[in-house]
Design a protein around this motif. Structure first.
Motif, PDB file in Angstrom:
ATOM      1  N   ALA A 279      20.393  47.481  26.662  1.00 29.18           N
ATOM      2  CA  ALA A 279      21.034  46.661  26.218  1.00 29.18           C
ATOM      3  C   ALA A 279      21.672  47.181  26.176  1.00 29.18           C
ATOM      4  CB  ALA A 279      20.514  45.270  24.857  1.00 29.18           C
ATOM      5  N   GLY A 280      23.031  48.426  26.711  1.00 26.39           N
ATOM      6  CA  GLY A 280      24.463  48.947  25.273  1.00 26.39           C
ATOM      7  C   GLY A 280      23.971  49.613  27.078  1.00 26.39           C
ATOM      8  N   GLN A 281      23.895  49.347  28.386  1.00 19.81           N
ATOM      9  CA  GLN A 281      23.713  50.795  29.710  1.00 19.81           C
ATOM     10  C   GLN A 281      24.841  49.688  30.651  1.00 19.81           C
ATOM     11  OE1 GLN A 281      19.787  50.987  30.390  1.00 19.81           O
ATOM     12  NE2 GLN A 281      19.580  52.470  30.653  1.00 19.81           N
ATOM     13  N   GLY A 282      25.358  48.667  30.322  1.00 17.99           N
ATOM     14  CA  GLY A 282      26.264  47.716  30.901  1.00 17.99           C
ATOM     15  C   GLY A 282      25.793  46.830  32.262  1.00 17.99           C
ATOM     16  N   ALA A 283      24.382  46.300  31.931  1.00 16.94           N
ATOM     17  CA  ALA A 283      23.996  45.341  33.618  1.00 16.94           C
ATOM     18  C   ALA A 283      25.086  44.544  33.243  1.00 16.94           C
ATOM     19  CB  ALA A 283      22.701  45.096  33.388  1.00 16.94           C
ATOM     20  N   VAL A 284      25.040  43.513  32.272  1.00 21.05           N
ATOM     21  CA  VAL A 284      25.865  42.995  31.696  1.00 21.05           C
ATOM     22  C   VAL A 284      27.512  43.218  32.444  1.00 21.05           C
ATOM     23  CG1 VAL A 284      27.398  40.997  29.879  1.00 21.05           C
ATOM     24  CG2 VAL A 284      25.198  41.836  30.049  1.00 21.05           C
ATOM     25  N   THR A 285      28.732  43.647  32.400  1.00 20.28           N
ATOM     26  CA  THR A 285      29.447  44.692  32.544  1.00 20.28           C
ATOM     27  C   THR A 285      29.681  44.711  34.494  1.00 20.28           C
ATOM     28  OG1 THR A 285      30.110  45.170  30.459  1.00 20.28           O
ATOM     29  CG2 THR A 285      31.213  45.727  32.007  1.00 20.28           C
ATOM     30  N   GLY A 286      28.359  45.218  34.513  1.00 19.45           N
ATOM     31  CA  GLY A 286      27.929  45.527  36.220  1.00 19.45           C
ATOM     32  C   GLY A 286      27.951  44.362  36.941  1.00 19.45           C
ATOM     33  N   ALA A 287      27.418  43.458  36.293  1.00 28.33           N
ATOM     34  CA  ALA A 287      26.715  42.188  37.975  1.00 28.33           C
ATOM     35  C   ALA A 287      28.238  41.460  37.049  1.00 28.33           C
ATOM     36  CB  ALA A 287      25.604  41.305  36.447  1.00 28.33           C
ATOM     37  N   LYS A 288      29.105  41.097  36.114  1.00 27.99           N
ATOM     38  CA  LYS A 288      30.176  40.752  36.102  1.00 27.99           C
ATOM     39  C   LYS A 288      31.875  40.965  37.137  1.00 27.99           C
ATOM     40  CE  LYS A 288      30.365  38.149  31.192  1.00 27.99           C
ATOM     41  NZ  LYS A 288      30.368  38.761  30.385  1.00 27.99           N
ATOM     42  N   ALA A 289      31.069  42.073  37.297  1.00 29.20           N
ATOM     43  CA  ALA A 289      32.193  43.692  38.051  1.00 29.20           C
ATOM     44  C   ALA A 289      32.143  42.608  39.546  1.00 29.20           C
ATOM     45  CB  ALA A 289      32.522  45.211  37.679  1.00 29.20           C
ATOM     46  N   LEU A 290      30.438  42.976  39.734  1.00 28.99           N
ATOM     47  CA  LEU A 290      30.259  42.370  41.242  1.00 28.99           C
ATOM     48  C   LEU A 290      30.939  41.342  41.071  1.00 28.99           C
ATOM     49  CD1 LEU A 290      29.360  43.548  43.884  1.00 28.99           C
ATOM     50  CD2 LEU A 290      26.527  42.595  42.102  1.00 28.99           C
ATOM     51  N   ALA A 291      30.217  40.488  40.773  1.00 33.76           N
ATOM     52  CA  ALA A 291      31.116  39.137  41.000  1.00 33.76           C
ATOM     53  C   ALA A 291      32.461  39.117  41.306  1.00 33.76           C
ATOM     54  CB  ALA A 291      30.836  37.685  39.484  1.00 33.76           C
ATOM     55  N   ASP A 292      33.208  39.260  40.361  1.00 35.67           N
ATOM     56  CA  ASP A 292      34.557  39.281  40.361  1.00 35.67           C
ATOM     57  C   ASP A 292      35.101  40.193  41.407  1.00 35.67           C
ATOM     58  OD1 ASP A 292      38.046  39.434  39.545  1.00 35.67           O
ATOM     59  OD2 ASP A 292      37.136  40.599  37.622  1.00 35.67           O
ATOM     60  N   VAL A 293      34.780  41.251  41.926  1.00 38.80           N
ATOM     61  CA  VAL A 293      35.119  41.774  43.347  1.00 38.80           C
ATOM     62  C   VAL A 293      34.981  40.731  44.164  1.00 38.80           C
ATOM     63  CG1 VAL A 293      34.486  43.177  45.076  1.00 38.80           C
ATOM     64  CG2 VAL A 293      34.808  44.416  42.801  1.00 38.80           C
ATOM     65  N   MET A 294      33.464  39.742  44.531  1.00 39.50           N
ATOM     66  CA  MET A 294      33.130  39.167  45.658  1.00 39.50           C
ATOM     67  C   MET A 294      34.140  38.165  45.429  1.00 39.50           C
ATOM     68  SD  MET A 294      30.786  41.203  46.766  1.00 39.50           S
ATOM     69  CE  MET A 294      30.994  39.849  48.078  1.00 39.50           C
ATOM     70  N   ALA A 295      34.614  37.684  44.102  1.00 31.99           N
ATOM     71  CA  ALA A 295      34.868  36.537  44.103  1.00 31.99           C
ATOM     72  C   ALA A 295      36.719  36.272  44.637  1.00 31.99           C
ATOM     73  CB  ALA A 295      35.440  35.931  42.765  1.00 31.99           C
ATOM     74  N   ARG A 296      37.065  37.600  44.328  1.00 33.55           N
ATOM     75  CA  ARG A 296      38.760  38.443  45.249  1.00 33.55           C
ATOM     76  C   ARG A 296      38.912  38.413  46.786  1.00 33.55           C
ATOM     77  NH1 ARG A 296      41.597  42.515  41.371  1.00 33.55           N
ATOM     78  NH2 ARG A 296      40.863  41.745  39.442  1.00 33.55           N
ATOM     79  N   THR A 297      36.937  38.035  47.219  1.00 37.36           N
ATOM     80  CA  THR A 297      36.687  37.773  48.765  1.00 37.36           C
ATOM     81  C   THR A 297      36.836  36.963  49.214  1.00 37.36           C
ATOM     82  OG1 THR A 297      34.635  38.082  48.959  1.00 37.36           O
ATOM     83  CG2 THR A 297      36.318  40.340  48.843  1.00 37.36           C
ATOM     84  N   GLY A 298      36.691  35.385  48.112  1.00 39.60           N
ATOM     85  CA  GLY A 298      36.082  34.145  48.404  1.00 39.60           C
ATOM     86  C   GLY A 298      35.264  33.252  48.118  1.00 39.60           C
ATOM     87  N   LYS A 299      34.688  34.094  48.158  1.00 38.99           N
ATOM     88  CA  LYS A 299      32.994  33.434  47.738  1.00 38.99           C
ATOM     89  C   LYS A 299      32.846  33.008  46.121  1.00 38.99           C
ATOM     90  CE  LYS A 299      31.359  36.351  51.332  1.00 38.99           C
ATOM     91  NZ  LYS A 299      30.399  35.735  52.535  1.00 38.99           N
ATOM     92  N   TYR A 300      32.417  32.844  46.590  1.00 38.47           N
ATOM     93  CA  TYR A 300      31.673  31.897  44.917  1.00 38.47           C
ATOM     94  C   TYR A 300      30.680  32.547  44.465  1.00 38.47           C
ATOM     95  CZ  TYR A 300      33.779  27.937  46.578  1.00 38.47           C
ATOM     96  OH  TYR A 300      35.173  26.676  47.198  1.00 38.47           O
ATOM     97  N   VAL A 301      30.468  33.058  42.891  1.00 43.70           N
ATOM     98  CA  VAL A 301      29.700  33.878  42.539  1.00 43.70           C
ATOM     99  C   VAL A 301      29.664  33.041  41.336  1.00 43.70           C
ATOM    100  CG1 VAL A 301      31.019  35.646  43.295  1.00 43.70           C
ATOM    101  CG2 VAL A 301      32.074  34.783  41.559  1.00 43.70           C
ATOM    102  N   GLN A 302      28.565  33.637  40.665  1.00 41.62           N
ATOM    103  CA  GLN A 302      28.126  32.942  39.392  1.00 41.62           C
ATOM    104  C   GLN A 302      26.979  34.365  38.677  1.00 41.62           C
ATOM    105  OE1 GLN A 302      24.608  30.638  38.899  1.00 41.62           O
ATOM    106  NE2 GLN A 302      25.469  28.971  39.273  1.00 41.62           N
ATOM    107  N   ALA A 303      27.306  34.925  37.475  1.00 44.94           N
ATOM    108  CA  ALA A 303      27.160  36.229  36.732  1.00 44.94           C
ATOM    109  C   ALA A 303      26.747  36.333  36.015  1.00 44.94           C
ATOM    110  CB  ALA A 303      28.046  37.826  37.125  1.00 44.94           C
TER     111      ALA A 303
END
Length: 185
Positions: A10-34
């Protein structure tokens, strides 16, 4: 469906990293969950985060998966056998460590026979961002290994996602991402 499991503290940014990856992929038209799984943990407690990415709507909202990728962003968690739970023969592991792959495999026997890549995301984040928040360097390493989208497209999206931060923070994160992309082995 592409499934990614993050292991961190906790505190190393895994949640933020997962959400950022989902955001990037959603911008390509993919369906995502984080999403993440942790209790009332304190900073430093082990936790996990998850990404699901698909071309069609994702109806399964459970945390249970057989990940295609496991990202381990805290070096001490590499030695916990739980990181290999529910993985497949072809699951790819990307771990942060100051050790080279051979030395790591001599100690972390449960990773022997696995597809393993190593990057020192802690060191990179300390040197480029000024703090041990290894999530963005891990994203750079993941982009290199997965080739999910062109790296330049990823950088455009991640810069936009980081745009809420001061320019100094954005620049440090971009340097960390690029460096991890080049240094992962």
């Amino acid at each position: 469906m592409l499934q990614i499991r993050w292991h961190s503290r906790a505190g190393q940014g895994a949640v933020t990293g997962a959400k950022a990856l989902a955001d990037v992929m959603a911008r390509t038209g993919k369906y995502v969950q984080a999403y993440s799984v942790y209790g009332a943990e304190k900073r430093g407690a082990p936790m996990s985060a998850y990404d699901k990415i698909d071309d069609k709507p994702i109806l399964d909202h459970s945390k249970w998966m057989t990940p295609d990728y496991v990202l381990v962003i805290d070096p001490s968690l590499v030695f916990q056998e739980e990181i290999v739970d529910n993985t497949k023969d072809d699951t790819i592991f990307i771990v942060t460590s100051h050790m080279n792959k051979d030395d790591l495999l001599n100690i972390a026997k449960h990773l022997q026979g696995k597809k393993l890549y190593v990057v020192d995301a802690i060191k990179i984040s300390q040197e480029e961002i000024g703090r041990a928040i290894p999530n963005t360097p891990m994203l750079g390493a993941f982009m290199k290994i997965s080739q999910l989208i062109p790296f330049e497209d990823f950088l455009v999206s991640i810069k936009d996602i980081l745009s809420k931060f001061p320019q100094k923070i954005i620049d440090g994160n971009i340097r960390a991402i690029k460096r991890a992309y080049e240094e992962v082995k």
